[in-house]
Design an enzyme around this catalytic site. Structure first.
Site, short mmCIF file in Angstrom:
data_model
loop_
_atom_site.label_atom_id
_atom_site.label_comp_id
_atom_site.label_asym_id
_atom_site.label_seq_id
_atom_site.Cartn_x
_atom_site.Cartn_y
_atom_site.Cartn_z
N ASP A 15 0.82 -1.21 0.00
CA ASP A 15 0.00 0.00 0.00
C ASP A 15 0.86 1.27 0.00
OD1 ASP A 15 -2.33 1.43 -0.01
OD2 ASP A 15 -2.73 1.22 2.13
N HIS A 32 2.40 3.63 -9.02
CA HIS A 32 2.14 2.21 -9.33
C HIS A 32 3.30 1.61 -10.13
CE1 HIS A 32 -1.76 2.49 -7.61
NE2 HIS A 32 -2.27 3.28 -8.53
N LEU A 126 10.14 -21.31 -4.42
CA LEU A 126 9.32 -20.22 -3.88
C LEU A 126 8.03 -20.17 -4.68
CD1 LEU A 126 8.79 -17.46 -2.35
CD2 LEU A 126 10.00 -16.35 -4.23
C1 IPE Z 1 -5.55 -2.62 -0.25
O1 IPE Z 1 -5.18 -1.28 -0.34
C2 IPE Z 1 -5.45 -3.28 -1.59
C3 IPE Z 1 -4.11 -3.39 -2.16
C4 IPE Z 1 -3.01 -3.00 -1.60
C5 IPE Z 1 -4.05 -4.01 -3.44
P1 IPE Z 1 -6.27 -0.11 -0.50
O2 IPE Z 1 -5.49 1.15 -0.56
O3 IPE Z 1 -7.17 -0.42 -1.61
O4 IPE Z 1 -7.07 -0.23 0.87
P2 IPE Z 1 -7.89 0.87 1.68
O5 IPE Z 1 -8.87 1.46 0.74
O6 IPE Z 1 -6.90 1.87 2.15
O7 IPE Z 1 -8.49 0.12 2.81
C1 IPE Z 2 -1.62 0.32 -3.39
O1 IPE Z 2 -1.40 1.69 -3.40
C2 IPE Z 2 -1.84 -0.23 -4.78
C3 IPE Z 2 -3.24 -0.59 -5.07
C4 IPE Z 2 -4.23 -0.56 -4.22
C5 IPE Z 2 -3.54 -1.01 -6.43
P1 IPE Z 2 -2.59 2.73 -3.40
O2 IPE Z 2 -2.97 3.03 -4.80
O3 IPE Z 2 -3.69 2.27 -2.52
O4 IPE Z 2 -1.88 4.00 -2.77
P2 IPE Z 2 -2.49 5.00 -1.70
O5 IPE Z 2 -2.99 4.18 -0.55
O6 IPE Z 2 -3.57 5.75 -2.38
O7 IPE Z 2 -1.33 5.85 -1.29
MG MG Z 3 -4.08 2.48 -0.56
#
Ligand code: IPE
Ligand code: IPE
Ligand code: MG
Length: 235
Positions: A15, A32, A126
């Site tokens: 995240d 990303h 793995l």
């Molecule tokens: C969880 O992260 C999903 C992934 C890392 C793929 P999100 O950013 O979507 O989760 P919330 O919305 O903060 O709970």
């Molecule tokens: C995690 O990073 C990747 C996905 C959920 C696809 P985020 O896109 O949730 O990044 P933040 O949480 O907005 O910083």
């Molecule tokens: Mg996120």
């Protein structure tokens, strides 16, 4: 290794990509992109550390609700990753598996996933398990439906339903439960990830944003894990 320090399976909620980019005045997509590069680095590090299973949360069922632009960019990145990065893993004899609601993904992506799973099915050094269009509640409901159907068809009786049978109905069948769950970016929640499987996992939260995550930070969290005592309800 003692029972206490066994570390076979690490699950990660990757995240913070968006915040990493926004902090730099960049579009979220670049977060990303950088995040996808880190996936490669961490997979390599996990293999070197002798980890047997690495389960990565790449895209949740809830992430479909993001803007069309962001979802479409993530799918482009995913195609690239499936075509090049994962091919590289294949050469290193890494087994690749996917968990999630695959029918929601484009047909060509589903095909790439099936091919990779098939081509790497015999590797066991793995296993990298990628959670794509994954939601734990969906997974649990799907398992309940499968069991209900089997009971209805007379294949099993309600008395046969136990923890093992239920586990075998999940996407993670044959994968041991994670020993350690890591979530980056400072958020302390599960966001619909592996709710059943994480019942007794150790949890580790780090403020580091996923694009800044590194093999060193992974090692720091592993070292901390090794100091913990897993009690499973016993004294
Ligand atoms: C969880 O992260 C999903 C992934 C890392 C793929 P999100 O950013 O979507 O989760 P919330 O919305 O903060 O709970
Ligand atoms: C995690 O990073 C990747 C996905 C959920 C696809 P985020 O896109 O949730 O990044 P933040 O949480 O907005 O910083
Ligand atoms: Mg996120």
């Amino acid at each position: 290794m003692t029972e206490k320090s066994e570390l076979k399976h690490i699950a990660i909620i990757m995240d913070g990509n968006g915040r990493w980019a926004t902090k730099r005045g960049l579009p979220r997509s670049l977060g990303h992109k950088k995040g996808a590069e880190v996936v490669k680095e961490i997979t390599k590090a996990a293999a070197e550390k002798g980890i047997k299973f690495l389960t990565l949360y790449a895209f949740s069922t809830e992430n479909w609700q993001r803007s069309e632009e962001e979802v479409s960019y993530l799918m482009t990145l995913l195609r690239q990753y499936l075509k090049s990065d994962l091919q590289e893993l294949k050469e290193n004899k890494v087994r690749i598996r996917f968990i999630g609601e695959r029918y929601m993904l484009d047909q060509d992506i589903q095909q790439l996933m099936t091919d990779l799973e098939r081509q790497t099915a015999s590797y066991d050094k793995l296993t990298v398990c990628i959670a794509l269009s994954y939601g734990s509640r969906h997974e649990i409901v799907a398992a309940a439906k499968k069991i209900a159907t089997q009971v209805k068809n007379g294949d099993i009786s309600p008395e046969d339903i136990d923890i093992n049978l239920f586990s075998d109905m999940l996407y993670t069948k044959d994968i041991p439960d994670p020993d350690l769950l890591i979530r980056t970016s400072g958020e302390q929640r599960l966001s619909n990830y592996l709710l059943w499987q994480l019942a007794y996992s150790e949890l580790a939260f780090t403020d580091v944003l996923w694009p800044d995550f590194s093999a060193q930070e992974l090692q720091r969290l592993i070292d901390n894990y090794q100091t913990r005592e897993r009690r499973y309800g016993k004294v």
